[in-house]
Design a protein around this motif. Structure first.
Motif, short mmCIF file in Angstrom:
data_model
loop_
_atom_site.label_atom_id
_atom_site.label_comp_id
_atom_site.label_asym_id
_atom_site.label_seq_id
_atom_site.Cartn_x
_atom_site.Cartn_y
_atom_site.Cartn_z
N ILE A 163 0.87 -1.18 0.00
CA ILE A 163 0.00 0.00 0.00
C ILE A 163 0.91 1.22 0.00
N TYR A 164 0.80 2.02 -1.04
CA TYR A 164 1.67 3.19 -1.19
C TYR A 164 0.78 4.44 -1.20
N ILE A 165 0.95 5.27 -0.18
CA ILE A 165 0.10 6.46 -0.02
C ILE A 165 0.93 7.71 -0.34
N PHE A 166 0.62 8.34 -1.48
CA PHE A 166 1.24 9.61 -1.84
C PHE A 166 0.46 10.73 -1.15
N LEU A 167 1.14 11.51 -0.34
CA LEU A 167 0.49 12.61 0.36
C LEU A 167 0.85 13.93 -0.31
N GLU A 168 -0.15 14.62 -0.80
CA GLU A 168 0.07 15.89 -1.48
C GLU A 168 0.80 16.89 -0.57
N SER A 169 1.97 17.35 -1.04
CA SER A 169 2.71 18.45 -0.40
C SER A 169 3.01 18.21 1.07
N MET A 170 3.20 16.95 1.46
CA MET A 170 3.42 16.66 2.89
C MET A 170 4.92 16.72 3.20
N GLU A 171 5.29 17.64 4.09
CA GLU A 171 6.68 17.88 4.43
C GLU A 171 6.97 17.58 5.89
N THR A 172 8.22 17.25 6.17
CA THR A 172 8.67 17.18 7.56
C THR A 172 8.81 18.58 8.15
N THR A 173 8.77 19.58 7.30
CA THR A 173 8.78 20.97 7.75
C THR A 173 7.69 21.23 8.78
N TYR A 174 6.55 20.56 8.65
CA TYR A 174 5.40 20.80 9.52
C TYR A 174 5.60 20.24 10.92
N GLU A 175 6.66 19.46 11.12
CA GLU A 175 6.89 18.86 12.44
C GLU A 175 7.48 19.88 13.41
N ASP A 176 7.53 19.51 14.66
CA ASP A 176 8.14 20.40 15.65
C ASP A 176 9.66 20.32 15.56
N LYS A 177 10.32 21.30 16.13
CA LYS A 177 11.78 21.41 16.01
C LYS A 177 12.50 20.21 16.62
N GLU A 178 11.93 19.65 17.66
CA GLU A 178 12.53 18.47 18.29
C GLU A 178 12.64 17.31 17.32
N ASN A 179 11.70 17.25 16.37
CA ASN A 179 11.71 16.17 15.37
C ASN A 179 12.24 16.63 14.01
N GLY A 180 12.93 17.77 14.00
CA GLY A 180 13.55 18.25 12.77
C GLY A 180 12.70 19.19 11.95
N GLY A 181 11.52 19.56 12.45
CA GLY A 181 10.64 20.46 11.71
C GLY A 181 10.95 21.92 11.96
N ALA A 182 10.05 22.79 11.50
CA ALA A 182 10.28 24.23 11.59
C ALA A 182 9.38 24.92 12.61
N PHE A 183 8.54 24.14 13.32
CA PHE A 183 7.55 24.73 14.21
C PHE A 183 7.80 24.35 15.67
N GLU A 184 7.34 25.21 16.56
CA GLU A 184 7.44 24.91 17.99
C GLU A 184 6.51 23.75 18.35
N GLU A 185 5.35 23.72 17.71
CA GLU A 185 4.38 22.64 17.91
C GLU A 185 4.08 22.01 16.56
N SER A 186 4.15 20.69 16.48
CA SER A 186 3.96 19.99 15.21
C SER A 186 2.54 20.18 14.67
N LEU A 187 2.45 20.45 13.37
CA LEU A 187 1.15 20.49 12.70
C LEU A 187 0.69 19.10 12.31
N ILE A 188 1.61 18.12 12.38
CA ILE A 188 1.27 16.74 11.98
C ILE A 188 1.69 15.76 13.08
N PRO A 189 1.20 15.95 14.31
CA PRO A 189 1.66 15.09 15.42
C PRO A 189 1.36 13.62 15.18
N GLU A 190 0.25 13.31 14.53
CA GLU A 190 -0.10 11.91 14.27
C GLU A 190 0.90 11.27 13.31
N LEU A 191 1.26 11.99 12.25
CA LEU A 191 2.24 11.46 11.31
C LEU A 191 3.64 11.42 11.91
N THR A 192 3.95 12.39 12.76
CA THR A 192 5.24 12.37 13.46
C THR A 192 5.36 11.11 14.30
#
Length: 504
Positions: A163-192
């Motif tokens: 099962i291969y799920i292509f996610l439109e425009s999904m970046e690790t950028t949306y994650e929190d800084k602790e997980n390598g993202g650009a935000f203080e709080e992750s916008l994608i905590p479930e995917l993180t």
């Protein structure tokens, strides 16, 4: 008189075109970022049917009003002006003299406006770089490319589902800084959490989370090609005949080709028209995928024939239809390769479905968070099915988001944006624990290996099997150098992949 009128009309047209080009030169970087001209060429050559109208609406509202207004004023001036001038020639006498000088000056000014707009547009959309790339071909294929058709594949006795799920425009950028993202709080905590609980190849070094996206894989069709074939979608002008419903990268040997040749059912589910961007051509010709798109949803009675939102129908419905299709595929008793593509997180601003909550006061942020939740819910449903034990799930962002204005502060900070991915329930584990620097193309051989398939090469296409300790091209060359060589035209690529000529 007729000649002067013709000059007037041509002058207005030239000014209008020049002003439109000037506005396009401002609009393209502002709306899409630094896209290659090859991307523009590709979309000119393949069907635009099924595209969302918001981008076109933006183009019209930004690029046309000023040129239309100025050209209209100029046209009115030409109509009321008789192109004659009353002058005091000598002895206090007034005579009417044809103002040829005015005609010449006006024409020159119009040509200047056109030339300025043309040159500005050439540099803004990268035509200058495109021409440079033609004149300086790359040798990256001669040095590193492995033809997947020349490799021997050995499948496990019980073939594993994918099962291969292509996610439109999904970046690790949306994650929190602790997980390598650009935000203080992750916008994608479930995917993180999903990535942290499953397999990525950063091995704890979150500065290497995600994968880098080369320019020639920076839009959806090209990203899907890159992730499933290990090659970019590099289309020179005049290649129309090789990007059609009868020919689409005939020299590529893809994930779909490999699996179809070994008894798999291949399927692609998406909520838009599969013809857009030539996606239907690629998947039909490489693996004979069953295409379940927006048109098919109407045929199936899932949606009314006049129902249309965003690019077709929203992801909330897509996830429900995925369950229907997966159940059907699993009941067939035949191994399957099920691919799906989300769309709600597409620029501009995304599509807020009925379940999107206003958590951030910003539509795009809300849509990103909603997508993270729904994707994870689908994964949990899959994991509850009796056929899951023999199934590998790959989740990958297709490319970086093109919502350029939304990312302005992030880009200005120097943050290096990458796309999200994770492998769930892989059949094997990596041989090395070092943190990997990877690109779009590495997902192809790694996906093949994750199914328990062995093959006599550590590389397929330009991608490296991350389950081995063989270095990726990013690790060998650095991303900037690799990206530059991929962007440059290649005689090898044109001859053996784009045109599909038999290699001696």
């Amino acid at each position: 008189m007729k000649r002067r009128r013709l000059i007037s009309i041509l002058s207005v047209i030239v000014v209008f075109i020049g002003l439109v080009l000037w506005k396009v030169a401002k609009w393209v970087p502002q709306s899409f970022g630094d896209i290659p001209f090859e991307q523009v060429l590709f979309h000119v050559m393949v069907p635009m049917k099924g595209t969302d109208t918001s981008v076109f609406d933006q183009f019209v509202s930004y690029c046309l009003p000023t040129p239309l207004a100025i050209s209209g004023i100029l046209l009115v001036c030409f109509i009321i002006k008789d192109w004659k001038l009353t002058c005091d020639i000598k002895n206090g006498e007034f005579k009417h003299v044809r103002n040829n000088i005015l005609i010449i000056l006006t024409t020159a000014c119009c040509l200047f406006v056109y030339g300025f707009g043309l040159v500005d547009c050439i540099y803004a959309v990268g035509i200058d770089d495109y021409w440079y790339n033609i004149k300086h071909p790359s040798t990256i294929y001669e040095n590193y490319y492995v033809d997947p058709a020349s490799v021997t594949y050995t499948f496990p006795e019980k073939k594993r589902n994918l099962i291969y799920i292509f996610l439109e425009s999904m970046e690790t950028t949306y994650e929190d800084k602790e997980n390598g993202g650009a935000f203080e709080e992750s916008l994608i905590p479930e995917l993180t959490l999903l990535a942290n609980q499953n397999l990525t190849f950063d091995n704890g070094d979150k500065s290497n989370n995600g994968f880098l996206v080369p320019a020639m894989s920076g839009w959806t069709a090209a990203a899907m090609v890159g992730q499933t074939s290990g090659v970019p979608l590099n289309t020179p002008a005049g290649a129309n005949g090789y990007l059609s419903d009868t020919s689409f990268l005939p020299g590529a040997y893809t994930l779909g080709d490999i699996l179809a040749a070994n008894g798999y059912q291949n399927e692609l589910l998406l909520g838009s028209d599969a013809e857009f961007g030539g996606r239907e051509y690629y998947f039909k010709l490489h693996g004979n995928y069953n295409i379940v798109d927006y048109k098919k949803a109407i045929e199936n009675g899932w949606i009314d024939k006049d129902y249309r939102v965003w690019w077709g129908y929203e992801d909330l419905k897509l996830f429900d239809y995925a369950k229907i299709e997966l159940t059907k595929l699993a009941e067939s008793g035949q191994p399957f390769n099920f691919n799906m593509l989300t769309a709600d997180t597409h620029f501009v601003g995304g599509y807020p479905c009925s379940e999107c909550e206003d958590l951030y006061g910003d539509q795009y942020s809300n849509v990103i968070r909603c997508s993270s939740k729904h994707v994870t819910e689908l994964v949990k449903w899959i994991q509850e099915q009796e056929w899951y034990d023999n199934t590998t799930i790959v989740i990958a962002g297709d490319h970086k988001s093109m919502d350029n204005e939304w990312f302005k502060d992030i880009e200005d900070s120097g943050y290096n944006r990458k796309c999200y991915y994770t492998f769930i329930n892989s059949a094997i584990t990596p041989t090395t624990q070092k943190s990997r620097k990877i690109s779009t193309y590495d997902l192809f051989p790694t996906t093949v290996a994750s199914l328990g398939i062995t093959f006599d090469s550590d590389r397929l296409g330009l991608g490296t099997n991350l389950f081995t300790d063989t270095s990726t091209l990013v690790e060998i060359m650095g991303f900037k150098k690799m990206d530059k060589q991929i962007t440059q035209h290649s005689n090898y690529y044109d001859k053996y992949i784009l045109y599909g000529k038999r290699k001696d």
